[in-house]
Enzyme design. Structure first.
Site, PDB file in Angstrom:
ATOM      1  N   ASP A  94       3.036   6.357  -5.221  1.00 41.31           N
ATOM      2  CA  ASP A  94       3.626   5.418  -6.184  1.00 41.31           C
ATOM      3  C   ASP A  94       2.594   4.986  -7.230  1.00 41.31           C
ATOM      4  OD1 ASP A  94       5.693   4.000  -7.283  1.00 41.31           O
ATOM      5  OD2 ASP A  94       5.417   2.236  -6.001  1.00 41.31           O
TER       6      ASP A  94
ATOM      7  N   PHE B  62      11.413  -9.879  -1.365  1.00 45.16           N
ATOM      8  CA  PHE B  62      10.815 -10.064  -0.052  1.00 45.16           C
ATOM      9  C   PHE B  62       9.805 -11.196   0.004  1.00 45.16           C
ATOM     10  CE2 PHE B  62      11.450  -5.531   1.824  1.00 45.16           C
ATOM     11  CZ  PHE B  62      12.793  -5.819   1.976  1.00 45.16           C
ATOM     12  N   GLY B  63       9.442 -11.748  -1.141  1.00 47.26           N
ATOM     13  CA  GLY B  63       8.451 -12.805  -1.070  1.00 47.26           C
ATOM     14  C   GLY B  63       8.027 -13.328  -2.421  1.00 47.26           C
TER      15      GLY B  63
ATOM     16  N   GLY C 271       9.857 -12.094  -5.723  1.00 44.72           N
ATOM     17  CA  GLY C 271      10.731 -10.946  -5.639  1.00 44.72           C
ATOM     18  C   GLY C 271      11.636 -11.073  -4.435  1.00 44.72           C
TER      19      GLY C 271
ATOM     20  N   GLY D 116       4.601 -15.261  -9.228  1.00 41.80           N
ATOM     21  CA  GLY D 116       5.844 -14.537  -9.385  1.00 41.80           C
ATOM     22  C   GLY D 116       6.544 -14.418  -8.050  1.00 41.80           C
TER      23      GLY D 116
END
Length: 910
Positions: free
Chosen positions: A850, A726-727, A724, A722
């Site tokens: 989180d 930032f990476g 996103g 996958g």
């Protein structure tokens, strides 16, 4: 000394050359020599050639029929008769035996095969060469005995067979060689007595018999050798006294009898009877009495070695008159009176402007070290003064001796602080300062000694920290700072000195903190001793890369945790001491597989479970396990209780009381925590600056970009889990061990990606728990296009996230799977354990901030792992007042942690 001997040898060769020309007259008289004689020489040379087994310089290739044999390399013939007169093949790297046919070269006057690798025995047929004047077979590998037939070579002037493997006694037949000028038989395995008939060789200039096994007395008949200039009888088993007649041979310039069993005292007038002395070596015997003052009359004296005797009295000050002196070795005697003034002769040695070695160790010298030491020759290379009774400080003028390579001041009463000027001695290789009364800090200027190989500073009162500048001494093989008052943490610059190979000893100090992971750089180290300190934390896994370790001493510290499995790589370990620490867990099985292990001490820790019975554990006398009350089993000699059943049966009521109730309580706590936990505020960065290798502490060594490229098939889309903001995350298989990992590659074009990389690494650097997502390593490098490349390597979670199981989408592969109640309960407990560890057992408490199903990852056994530390908050205690507790948030706008494998829209980073 060497140059003088070489000049002398050339004079001899020129002299012999004239004799050789005269001796060849019988081979020159006849103008017509039968062709048969020439053919005999040619065949003898070809036989010599055929015996050569190695000829790297291809010398023998010139020995062919295209040219006359008189033009072959190393062959000299008579101009008129064409008979071979000289065979000179010195230093041609030839290997092979000398054939008996060499005896057919009957006109030979000289043979020089020096510095090759000829082997076998010297053939008896050499005795047929009755015109031979010069025979030099030195520095080869000849064995067997000296051929008795050499006695027929009555014209022989030089017989040199030194540096071989000859055995037996000197044959009595050789007494016929009365014209010898040079007899050199040194460095062999000859035995018996030195024959008295050598004293009849009235022309002898050189008698060199060192490094054999001669015994008995030195024959007094040697005193008849009135022309003797070079006498070397060192390293034998000679006894009794030196015959006084020998001291009257005024031509002697080289006199060496070191390392025998001689005794007696030196004549008081030896400097007058031997006025031409250049070398006077008498060390390693049992001579007594004073050093003769008359030695100052031998004005050409360059080397004076009286080391290792039983001499007494003071050192004559007039030795300073020997202005050519290069070597003065007076150590290991009983010189001095243990009082002030014993070293006053040093005030005068400034006149010896070429002095290169001064050895005064192991005597009875007292008083302070004179400041005049600063005036010694700047050519001084070796200064040895250890094991005396010298007190006071080291004079700062010692910094003038800029060419010192060896300084020994150990085992004295020296004190004060070390002068910083020691840093000026930048050619120093060895520094001995141990067992004195030095105090204060270790000067940081010692870091200037970049050529240093050995540093001994133990048994003093040094205090403070080890200066990190010692890390500049990157040639150090040995470092001993034990038994001092040093404190603070061990600098990683010193612990990581990869040159250390003999030992590193920091024991009996007050070092604190963790052992730096850079200890893994000590791949050549044989012995590591850190015992009796206050070092804490875990034993670094990187210690397992020190594959040369034989002795590991970590006892008497505060190490905690388990013994790392990585130590199984240290297969050469012979002695391990981990006693008196806080280690726990089971005794690792690999310890029983270390075949070289001879002693193991793990006493006074908190180990539990069964003691192995194999390997080192099969011998109770070889192990020490006292003070571990939870151990059981093992061999009978240990007298431990037997281990109980591993699977006791519990009834349902007991199970409910001991397991279900606590689990239910923990589950309720976790649910309440998830519901009521406050929203985390915008956070600040924990640390500034780029991440360095040291940030990875106990992580594995960094993985290269090339290995990551290979493990992901060139970062193929087929391996993409996958991506996103930032990476991107790829699934990879590491070639080094076949491990399946998740590789997070940062998009460094994003402004905050690099900072996120640093902050996430800092957040994960010191936390380890079975229910936290494990980070294996990191890579900060350059990719194949020359761009910066940063990635994190995590453990691969094959069962995805908890969110995936609780809220499956229609097209998800887990839709048909359901979590049972027990599975849900176990996951809740795993999360509770992880949070309890972060809140209570980290050095700095951490609040995750989180926790949600998508950040709880499941491995193949459905064990839960908490991941994504992008919004952690650190709690720092400002005081004992809880109201003043400070928090420092580490805020990452996009998580750079590992998100579980799933569809790309699941991988969207915050």
């Amino acid at each position: 000394m060497t140059h003088s001997w070489l000049r002398y040898e050339w004079v001899l060769l020129i002299f012999f050359h004239g004799i050789l020309l005269m001796s060849m007259s019988s081979c020159l008289k006849s103008k017509t020599v039968p062709a048969l004689a020439n053919e005999t020489d040619r065949l003898a040379l070809l036989d010599f050639k055929n015996r050569i087994t190695q000829d790297p310089l291809q010398i023998m290739s010139s020995w062919n029929d295209s040219v006359h044999f008189c033009n072959w390399i190393g062959v000299t013939c008579s101009p008129s008769s064409k008979r071979v007169t000289v065979l000179d093949l010195e230093a041609k790297r030839l290997v092979g035996p000398i054939p008996p046919s060499i005896g057919n070269l009957t006109c030979l006057t000289g043979i020089n095969l020096r510095s090759n690798s000829f082997n076998g025995e010297i053939p008896q047929e050499v005795g047929r060469l009755q015109r031979l004047h010069h025979l030099n077979l030195s520095r080869n590998s000849f064995g067997g005995k000296l051929p008795t037939n050499l006695s027929y070579c009555t014209q022989l002037r030089v017989l040199d067979v030194a540096y071989n493997n000859l055995v037996g006694q000197i044959p009595g037949h050789l007494s016929s060689l009365s014209k010898l000028v040079n007899l050199s038989l040194g460095v062999n395995n000859l035995t018996g007595n030195i024959p008295a008939w050598i004293g009849n060789f009235s022309s002898l200039n050189v008698l060199s018999l060192p490094r054999n096994n001669f015994h008995g007395s030195i024959p007094s008949e040697l005193g008849h050798l009135s022309r003797l200039r070079f006498l070397r009888l060192s390293v034998n088993n000679l006894s009794n006294t030196i015959p006084p007649q020998i001291y009257n041979i005024s031509f002697i310039y080289y006199f060496s009898v070191t390392d025998n069993q001689l005794h007696g005292s030196f004549p008081t007038d030896v400097g007058f009877t031997l006025p031409n002395l250049q070398i006077f070596y008498c060390g390693g015997n049992s001579f007594t009495g004073p050093i003769p003052k008359s030695l100052s009359n031998a004005s050409q004296l360059r080397g004076l070695d009286l080391n290792g005797n039983s001499l007494t009295g003071i050192v004559p000050q007039n030795l300073a008159n020997l202005q050519s002196l290069l070597w003065l070795s007076l150590g290991n005697n009983s010189l001095g009176k243990g009082k002030d003034g014993d070293l006053s002769f040093l005030n005068f040695l400034a006149n010896c402007t070429s002095l290169g070695l001064l050895n005064l160790e192991s005597n009875n010298f007292g008083g302070v070290l004179p400041s005049s030491i600063a005036n010694l020759s700047t050519q001084l290379d070796i200064l040895i003064m250890g094991t005396n009774k010298i007190h006071g400080n080291i004079p700062t003028g010692i910094g003038n001796l800029v060419n010192l390579s060896y300084l020994g001041l150990e085992n004295n009463y020296l004190g004060g602080t070390l002068p910083h000027v020691l840093g000026k001695l930048q050619r120093l290789n060895v520094l001995y300062l141990e067992n004195n009364n030095f105090f204060g800090p270790i000067p940081s200027t010692l870091g200037n000694l970049t050529t240093l190989t050995e540093l001994y500073m133990e048994e003093n009162r040094f205090e403070g920290r080890i200066p990190p500048s010692l890390g500049n001494c990157q040639n150090l093989l040995l470092l001993n700072l034990s038994h001092n008052n040093l404190s603070g943490t061990i600098p990683k610059q010193v612990m990581g000195l990869s040159s250390l190979s003999i030992f590193l000893d920091l024991s009996y100090n007050f070092f604190i903190g963790a052992l730096p992971f850079e200890v893994g750089n000590l791949v050549h180290l044989t012995k590591l001793d850190l015992s009796k300190n206050k070092i804490s934390s875990k034993i670094p896994t990187t210690l397992g890369t020190c594959i040369s370790l034989q002795y590991l001493y970590l006892g008497g510290n505060s190490f905690e945790g388990v013994i790392p499995q990585s130590l199984k790589n240290l297969r050469g370990l012979e002695d391990i001491d981990l006693s008196h620490n806080k280690l726990f867990g089971h005794i690792p099985e690999f310890l029983s597989k270390l075949l070289a292990l001879k002693h193991l001490n793990i006493s006074y820790n908190d180990f539990e479970g069964e003691v192995p019975s194999e390997g080192i554990f099969a011998k109770a006398s070889a192990i020490s396990i006292f003070g571990n009350e939870k151990l059981c089993g093992g061999v009978q000699e240990l007298n431990l209780s037997s281990c109980s059943s591993k699977h006791p049966k519990l009834n349902w009521r007991l199970l409910a009381l001991r397991i279900i109730i606590p689990i239910t309580c923990i589950t309720i706590f976790v649910l309440l925590l998830l519901y009521f936990f406050p929203m985390c505020s915008t956070v600040k960065k924990l640390r500034e600056g780029a991440l360095t290798t040291s940030s990875f502490g106990d992580w594995q060594f960094p993985i290269s970009y090339a290995e990551l490229l290979e493990s992901t098939n060139g970062f193929s889309e087929n391996n993409l889990i996958g991506s996103g903001s930032f990476g991107s995350v790829y699934k990879g298989v590491l070639s080094r061990n076949g491990a399946i990992v998740a590789i997070k590659v940062l998009h460094l074009q994003q402004q905050e990606a690099s900072t996120s990389f640093t902050n996430e690494c800092n957040a994960l650097r010191n936390i380890r728990h079975r229910n936290l997502l494990k980070i294996f390593s990191a890579c900060s490098s350059i990719d194949h296009k020359g761009n910066d490349f940063k990635s994190l390597i995590f453990e691969f979670m094959c069962n995805g996230s908890l969110d995936q199981w609780l809220h499956p989408k229609n097209d998800e592969r887990h839709q048909r799977n359901k979590l049972s109640f027990i599975q849900r309960l176990n996951i809740a407990i795993d999360v509770a354990y992880a949070l309890e560890y972060l809140h209570q057992h980290c050095q700095t408490p951490i609040v995750h901030c989180d926790i949600k199903p998508s950040n709880i990852l499941l491995d193949e056994d459905m064990v839960a792992h908490v991941g994504d530390f992008g919004l952690v908050r650190f709690l720092f205690e400002a005081s004992n007042n809880p109201s003043k507790t400070q928090t420092l948030s580490v805020g990452l706008k996009g998580s750079i942690g590992y998100i579980p494998p799933a569809w790309p829209d699941w991988m969207e980073l915050k």
